[in-house]
Design a protein around this motif. Structure first.
Motif, PDB file in Angstrom:
ATOM      1  N   LEU A   1       0.825  -1.210   0.000  1.00 21.10           N
ATOM      2  CA  LEU A   1       0.000   0.000   0.000  1.00 21.10           C
ATOM      3  C   LEU A   1       0.859   1.260   0.000  1.00 21.10           C
ATOM      4  O   LEU A   1       1.988   1.240   0.483  1.00 21.10           O
ATOM      5  CB  LEU A   1      -0.900   0.021   1.241  1.00 21.10           C
ATOM      6  N   PRO A   2       0.312   2.365  -0.508  1.00 18.46           N
ATOM      7  CA  PRO A   2       1.013   3.647  -0.346  1.00 18.46           C
ATOM      8  C   PRO A   2       1.120   3.992   1.139  1.00 18.46           C
ATOM      9  O   PRO A   2       0.130   3.917   1.866  1.00 18.46           O
ATOM     10  CB  PRO A   2       0.112   4.646  -1.077  1.00 18.46           C
ATOM     11  N   ILE A   3       2.312   4.336   1.583  1.00 20.69           N
ATOM     12  CA  ILE A   3       2.525   4.750   2.965  1.00 20.69           C
ATOM     13  C   ILE A   3       3.277   6.075   2.944  1.00 20.69           C
ATOM     14  O   ILE A   3       4.298   6.210   2.268  1.00 20.69           O
ATOM     15  CB  ILE A   3       3.282   3.677   3.787  1.00 20.69           C
ATOM     16  N   LEU A   4       2.751   7.061   3.652  1.00 17.52           N
ATOM     17  CA  LEU A   4       3.349   8.390   3.698  1.00 17.52           C
ATOM     18  C   LEU A   4       4.172   8.527   4.966  1.00 17.52           C
ATOM     19  O   LEU A   4       3.688   8.235   6.060  1.00 17.52           O
ATOM     20  CB  LEU A   4       2.256   9.462   3.659  1.00 17.52           C
ATOM     21  N   THR A   5       5.398   8.975   4.804  1.00 16.84           N
ATOM     22  CA  THR A   5       6.337   9.114   5.926  1.00 16.84           C
ATOM     23  C   THR A   5       6.686  10.592   6.114  1.00 16.84           C
ATOM     24  O   THR A   5       6.552  11.391   5.191  1.00 16.84           O
ATOM     25  CB  THR A   5       7.605   8.302   5.657  1.00 16.84           C
ATOM     26  N   PRO A   6       7.178  10.968   7.309  1.00 13.93           N
ATOM     27  CA  PRO A   6       7.392  12.387   7.582  1.00 13.93           C
ATOM     28  C   PRO A   6       8.716  12.958   7.093  1.00 13.93           C
ATOM     29  O   PRO A   6       8.869  14.172   7.016  1.00 13.93           O
ATOM     30  CB  PRO A   6       7.325  12.442   9.115  1.00 13.93           C
ATOM     31  N   SER A   7       9.685  12.101   6.792  1.00  7.90           N
ATOM     32  CA  SER A   7      11.020  12.597   6.463  1.00  7.90           C
ATOM     33  C   SER A   7      11.734  11.613   5.545  1.00  7.90           C
ATOM     34  O   SER A   7      11.330  10.451   5.396  1.00  7.90           O
ATOM     35  CB  SER A   7      11.843  12.785   7.744  1.00  7.90           C
ATOM     36  N   ILE A   8      12.812  12.096   4.939  1.00 14.78           N
ATOM     37  CA  ILE A   8      13.616  11.228   4.079  1.00 14.78           C
ATOM     38  C   ILE A   8      14.189  10.063   4.882  1.00 14.78           C
ATOM     39  O   ILE A   8      14.241   8.923   4.404  1.00 14.78           O
ATOM     40  CB  ILE A   8      14.742  12.045   3.407  1.00 14.78           C
ATOM     41  N   ARG A   9      14.605  10.344   6.108  1.00 12.73           N
ATOM     42  CA  ARG A   9      15.172   9.286   6.955  1.00 12.73           C
ATOM     43  C   ARG A   9      14.173   8.168   7.193  1.00 12.73           C
ATOM     44  O   ARG A   9      14.488   6.981   7.028  1.00 12.73           O
ATOM     45  CB  ARG A   9      15.626   9.879   8.293  1.00 12.73           C
ATOM     46  N   VAL A  10      12.950   8.529   7.588  1.00 10.25           N
ATOM     47  CA  VAL A  10      11.932   7.511   7.859  1.00 10.25           C
ATOM     48  C   VAL A  10      11.478   6.847   6.561  1.00 10.25           C
ATOM     49  O   VAL A  10      11.166   5.651   6.542  1.00 10.25           O
ATOM     50  CB  VAL A  10      10.740   8.130   8.621  1.00 10.25           C
ATOM     51  N   ASN A  11      11.475   7.599   5.463  1.00  6.33           N
ATOM     52  CA  ASN A  11      11.091   7.005   4.184  1.00  6.33           C
ATOM     53  C   ASN A  11      12.087   5.924   3.762  1.00  6.33           C
ATOM     54  O   ASN A  11      11.688   4.841   3.297  1.00  6.33           O
ATOM     55  CB  ASN A  11      11.006   8.086   3.112  1.00  6.33           C
ATOM     56  N   GLN A  12      13.360   6.194   3.963  1.00 13.49           N
ATOM     57  CA  GLN A  12      14.371   5.188   3.648  1.00 13.49           C
ATOM     58  C   GLN A  12      14.227   3.981   4.568  1.00 13.49           C
ATOM     59  O   GLN A  12      14.382   2.827   4.128  1.00 13.49           O
ATOM     60  CB  GLN A  12      15.772   5.794   3.793  1.00 13.49           C
ATOM     61  N   GLN A  13      13.920   4.248   5.824  1.00  9.61           N
ATOM     62  CA  GLN A  13      13.681   3.167   6.787  1.00  9.61           C
ATOM     63  C   GLN A  13      12.529   2.281   6.319  1.00  9.61           C
ATOM     64  O   GLN A  13      12.609   1.046   6.386  1.00  9.61           O
ATOM     65  CB  GLN A  13      13.360   3.777   8.150  1.00  9.61           C
ATOM     66  N   ALA A  14      11.459   2.901   5.821  1.00  5.36           N
ATOM     67  CA  ALA A  14      10.303   2.137   5.338  1.00  5.36           C
ATOM     68  C   ALA A  14      10.686   1.244   4.158  1.00  5.36           C
ATOM     69  O   ALA A  14      10.304   0.064   4.102  1.00  5.36           O
ATOM     70  CB  ALA A  14       9.173   3.094   4.950  1.00  5.36           C
ATOM     71  N   LYS A  15      11.439   1.786   3.248  1.00  3.64           N
ATOM     72  CA  LYS A  15      11.840   0.994   2.079  1.00  3.64           C
ATOM     73  C   LYS A  15      12.720  -0.184   2.490  1.00  3.64           C
ATOM     74  O   LYS A  15      12.587  -1.288   1.946  1.00  3.64           O
ATOM     75  CB  LYS A  15      12.559   1.888   1.072  1.00  3.64           C
TER      76      LYS A  15
END
Length: 250
Positions: free
Chosen positions: A208-222
């Motif tokens: 699913l699309p997941i929205l993260t608050p920052s580049i750091r957390v976005n990389q963590q999600a990936k």
């Protein structure tokens, strides 16, 4: 996704407020907090907090790392300071935190960004030497901000006002949830907790699309296997709503 159903993982009480905002935009909200915020209750710890708050006028900067830190700190300030001390630079990390402070009468400023890293870029190194800085946070918060400011010559103290806990959900909780189209996650710790539960009970959500608050957390999600993670460039509702509008085409 005109009838978009969004999973909101913020802790309460902010979760309910975000759900209201989502409904105002014509989407559906599903509340499932992935952090529980528990104010410090131990009497000795509270005595120590009270002492720190009474001495807050000895600091040059007071930095609040979250809306919860701002909300709880304002309660303590109201109890200890009938009038706010002057000469302090009050700073909120992110627009939501800063607005929470301003709503309580604290004349806080916010850096142009929304992350610890952006704040460090904003606070010029030359101005930090020998500055006394109090960081208001939860127990066991990220150490990066304090470490970087110490490297610039600042003198760092911490004021921990709450504990963060992983909510206890059963498999039945996830079985009873409606279908989800999109997910909001607002911190790395919330993402950790969500990923643990999803791996156990809803592995299909990883697509699913997941929205993260920052580049750091976005990389963590990936790195955790979320294949459709996007950075909303902020943990506040306005940033997440804007990113949601992009995804839904609304």
């Amino acid at each position: 996704m005109q009838d978009c159903r969004i999973l909101i993982t913020r802790p309460e009480p902010e979760n309910a407020l975000s759900c209201e905002r989502i409904c105002d935009h014509g989407w559906s909200a599903v509340a499932l907090p992935m952090l529980e915020i528990s104010p410090i209750k131990d009497s000795k710890q509270r005595d120590a907090i009270r002492s720190q708050v009474f001495n807050i006028d000895t600091f040059d900067y007071v930095i609040f790392v979250s809306k919860n830190a701002a909300r709880l700190a304002c309660d303590w300030l109201d109890a200890c300071w009938p009038m706010l001390p002057v000469g302090i630079h009050w700073i909120g990390i992110g627009q939501g935190t800063t607005q929470a402070l301003q709503d309580e009468g604290v004349p806080a400023l916010s850096n142009p960004g929304h992350t610890t890293e952006a704040l460090l870029d904003w606070l010029k190194p030359a101005k930090m030497t020998n500055q006394k800085i109090l960081i208001v946070r939860g127990l066991g918060g990220r150490p990066e901000l304090g470490k970087k400011l110490e490297e610039r010559g600042a003198k760092i103290s911490y004021l921990s006002l709450y504990e963060r806990k992983k909510p206890d959900y059963s498999a039945q909780t996830f079985f009873m949830l409606p279908d989800i189209n999109l997910i909001w996650v607002t911190s790395g710790e919330s993402l950790d907790n969500l990923s643990d539960y999803v791996t156990q009970h809803k592995p299909e959500w990883k697509t699913l699309p997941i929205l993260t608050p920052s580049i750091r957390v976005n990389q963590q999600a990936k790195e955790m296997g979320w294949i459709n993670a996007s950075c909303a460039n902020g943990a506040d509702d306005n940033s997440l709503i804007k990113a949601t509008e992009f995804h839904t085409g609304k």
